[in-house]
Design a protein around this motif. Structure first.
Motif, mmCIF file in Angstrom:
data_model
loop_
_atom_site.group_PDB
_atom_site.id
_atom_site.type_symbol
_atom_site.label_atom_id
_atom_site.label_comp_id
_atom_site.label_asym_id
_atom_site.label_seq_id
_atom_site.Cartn_x
_atom_site.Cartn_y
_atom_site.Cartn_z
ATOM 1 N N ALA A 183 45.099 6.850 76.097
ATOM 2 C CA ALA A 183 45.837 7.491 77.185
ATOM 3 C C ALA A 183 46.229 8.921 76.832
ATOM 4 O O ALA A 183 46.297 9.799 77.700
ATOM 5 N N ALA A 184 46.468 9.175 75.537
ATOM 6 C CA ALA A 184 46.861 10.509 75.084
ATOM 7 C C ALA A 184 45.670 11.444 74.942
ATOM 8 O O ALA A 184 45.851 12.659 74.789
ATOM 9 N N GLY A 185 44.450 10.882 74.965
ATOM 10 C CA GLY A 185 43.258 11.699 74.791
ATOM 11 C C GLY A 185 43.036 12.113 73.351
ATOM 12 O O GLY A 185 42.445 13.162 73.077
ATOM 13 N N VAL A 186 43.499 11.286 72.420
ATOM 14 C CA VAL A 186 43.366 11.581 70.992
ATOM 15 C C VAL A 186 42.396 10.593 70.362
ATOM 16 O O VAL A 186 42.559 9.371 70.514
ATOM 17 N N ASP A 187 41.394 11.084 69.658
ATOM 18 C CA ASP A 187 40.422 10.236 68.966
ATOM 19 C C ASP A 187 41.142 9.482 67.851
ATOM 20 O O ASP A 187 41.706 10.101 66.938
ATOM 21 N N PRO A 188 41.152 8.159 67.880
ATOM 22 C CA PRO A 188 41.882 7.404 66.855
ATOM 23 C C PRO A 188 41.343 7.593 65.440
ATOM 24 O O PRO A 188 42.064 7.385 64.469
ATOM 25 N N ASP A 191 43.572 17.564 61.568
ATOM 26 C CA ASP A 191 42.764 18.202 62.604
ATOM 27 C C ASP A 191 43.354 18.072 64.006
ATOM 28 O O ASP A 191 42.788 18.596 64.971
ATOM 29 N N VAL A 192 44.472 17.357 64.111
ATOM 30 C CA VAL A 192 45.092 17.159 65.421
ATOM 31 C C VAL A 192 45.734 18.471 65.896
ATOM 32 O O VAL A 192 46.497 19.101 65.161
ATOM 33 N N THR A 193 45.427 18.862 67.138
ATOM 34 C CA THR A 193 45.974 20.100 67.685
ATOM 35 C C THR A 193 47.374 19.872 68.251
ATOM 36 O O THR A 193 47.787 18.727 68.507
ATOM 37 N N ALA A 194 48.089 20.958 68.473
ATOM 38 C CA ALA A 194 49.425 20.873 69.065
ATOM 39 C C ALA A 194 49.346 20.265 70.466
ATOM 40 O O ALA A 194 50.224 19.495 70.883
ATOM 41 N N GLU A 195 48.286 20.607 71.210
ATOM 42 C CA GLU A 195 48.115 20.056 72.559
ATOM 43 C C GLU A 195 47.901 18.547 72.514
ATOM 44 O O GLU A 195 48.447 17.808 73.341
ATOM 45 N N GLU A 196 47.112 18.085 71.535
ATOM 46 C CA GLU A 196 46.883 16.645 71.399
ATOM 47 C C GLU A 196 48.173 15.923 71.012
ATOM 48 O O GLU A 196 48.442 14.819 71.475
ATOM 49 N N ARG A 197 48.968 16.577 70.155
ATOM 50 C CA ARG A 197 50.249 15.964 69.763
ATOM 51 C C ARG A 197 51.183 15.847 70.964
ATOM 52 O O ARG A 197 51.874 14.842 71.143
ATOM 53 N N ARG A 198 51.206 16.886 71.810
ATOM 54 C CA ARG A 198 52.026 16.816 73.024
ATOM 55 C C ARG A 198 51.527 15.714 73.964
ATOM 56 O O ARG A 198 52.308 15.038 74.624
ATOM 57 N N GLY A 199 50.200 15.526 73.994
ATOM 58 C CA GLY A 199 49.630 14.443 74.793
ATOM 59 C C GLY A 199 50.075 13.082 74.291
ATOM 60 O O GLY A 199 50.331 12.157 75.074
ATOM 61 N N LEU A 200 50.194 12.957 72.958
ATOM 62 C CA LEU A 200 50.660 11.702 72.362
ATOM 63 C C LEU A 200 52.133 11.455 72.715
ATOM 64 O O LEU A 200 52.527 10.322 73.056
ATOM 65 N N VAL A 201 52.941 12.504 72.656
ATOM 66 C CA VAL A 201 54.345 12.378 73.039
ATOM 67 C C VAL A 201 54.460 11.893 74.482
ATOM 68 O O VAL A 201 55.232 10.976 74.799
#
Length: 433
Positions: free
Chosen positions: A338-343, A349-359
């Motif tokens: 759902a966050a759009g982050v590759d598990p 390598d996780v970007t700030a945008e991906e981290r915000r998506g996880l939040v």
């Protein structure tokens, strides 16, 4: 002594028979071969028989027509119900949320207590007695007696109940008949809405039954991988498509993922609160979305800081390993998806945008609500005889003299916590008087 027939050997029927025995010669008719079939499975077999609250709190937990129940709530409040059961020999206890159970945790003890009290009160119980209809006759009211011929046609005629007809053709006569046949939830217990059908045939206003306090169906591809996952201390908010920014209902507590969607206390309560958003068939009238907050105690900023700390100590791990402290194992892949982050992505390598998506996925994990489950899984059925047809001080049907109703067949329903059985007990007490 006048005769009363009580139709239905469930919670309301048995309670009514006990209290009515002080004034009437009571015969209770039950179509099953045993009493209390639905009561037996209530509260997962433990029987949450009431809630140890005051009348005001009880009425606040009634979803449909709470004002109608005011007289019943005052006449037989939860404290009096508890006292009655203790006087009749049942040991009870109060648990979290003021939920009252038999000390034994066995619903059969509640049924046995009611059966023994009916026996002590000389109530005649007939099992396998299937009522097929009411016996009624037209009566002349004072208004119609004094009306002239032209205006008499405009005066509403009243009927009076004189008894019931059984499936074998037998007719039983009585001065008063109380219908306590329940709704249509858990049809395997014999619930079929027959009593409401009797009332429909004589022209009374019936509100269609709907499943209530029931699990919800959602996207199987999202929910099935988490099947069996039980969550505590989460918050779930429900949104309508037409107003996506303002929740129509939200609650903090426990929920459960199933193979078809979601269940558990939060979801069951929501199904009752959101009845008007669903059709009689249990389908949403417009798009409905549930949003799960996995970490309601943390703001988005606090959660972001928590993730940063976790990531800082696991820079070379995969994201799925790094979030093990944040989420149950079964939820990791769905939330990351759902966050759009590759598990399998490395944390460094996780970007700030991906981290915000996880939040965002942790604070608002979205599930489309596709519908409600059916009556087989509903704790209660909402709907039944319109309260406009009933005198709230006596439970007598206004247009049929000598006919009273009690329990789930009345268009009143409540949240989980013992409140629906409290409706059964207090309406039965009024109908008995």
């Amino acid at each position: 002594m006048q005769k009363m027939i009580v139709v239905g050997g469930g919670a309301a029927g048995m309670m009514c028979a006990i209290h009515a025995s002080k004034k009437y010669k009571v015969t209770l008719l039950e179509k099953n071969d045993k009493l209390g079939k639905k009561l037996f499975i209530t509260g997962k077999g433990r029987c949450n028989l009431t809630n140890a609250c005051d009348e005001e709190t009880f009425l606040k937990n009634v979803m449909s027509n709470p004002k109608f129940l005011y007289s019943a709530a005052v006449a037989y409040p939860p404290a009096e119900v508890m006292r009655s059961f203790e006087e009749w020999g049942l040991s009870i206890k109060t648990e979290r949320g003021n939920r009252v159970f038999p000390t034994s945790d066995h619903s059969s003890d509640v049924i046995r207590t009611l059966e023994q009290e009916m026996k002590r009160c000389h109530v005649e119980v007939r099992l396998n007695a299937h009522v097929r209809g009411l016996l009624t006759e037209q009566v002349e009211t004072e208004e119609s007696k004094t009306a002239d011929m032209e205006s008499r046609m405009a005066v509403e005629q009243k009927a009076a109940v004189t008894g019931v007809r059984l499936s074998d053709g037998t007719e039983l006569r009585a001065d008063v008949v109380v219908l306590a046949t329940g709704g249509i939830s858990y049809p395997g217990t014999g619930a079929s809405g027959e009593g409401v059908d009797f009332l429909k045939k004589i022209g009374l206003d019936i509100r269609p039954f709907q499943p209530s306090l029931v699990p919800m169906e959602s996207e199987v591809l999202i929910c099935k991988p988490m099947m069996g996952l039980s969550l505590k201390n989460v918050e779930v908010s429900f949104y309508r498509e037409s107003k996506p920014k303002k929740p129509v209902y939200k609650e903090f507590g426990e929920m459960l993922f199933t193979h078809f969607g979601i269940s558990g206390p939060i979801v069951l309560s929501a199904s009752g609160k959101l009845q008007k958003l669903f059709t009689e068939a249990g389908k949403p009238k417009e798009g409905i979305e549930a949003r799960i907050d996995w970490k309601p105690a943390l703001t988005e900023e606090q959660l972001d800081q928590r993730i940063l700390r976790d990531f800082d100590t696991a820079k070379n791990k995969t994201v799925s390993n790094a979030v093990e402290g944040l989420l149950p194992r079964l939820a990791i892949l769905p939330v990351l998806t759902a966050a759009g982050v590759d598990p399998e992505k490395r944390v460094h390598d996780v970007t700030a945008e991906e981290r915000r998506g996880l939040v965002h996925a942790l604070k608002a994990f979205c599930l489309p609500i596709l519908g409600l489950r059916g009556f087989d899984e509903a704790i209660i059925s909402a709907g039944g005889l319109s309260v406009k047809e009933i005198d709230p001080k006596s439970m007598e049907v206004k247009r049929v003299l000598g006919l009273r109703v009690a329990g789930e067949m009345i268009d009143c329903d409540a949240l989980t916590g013992g409140f629906n059985l409290q409706i059964a007990w207090c309406t039965a007490r009024l109908a008995a008087q």
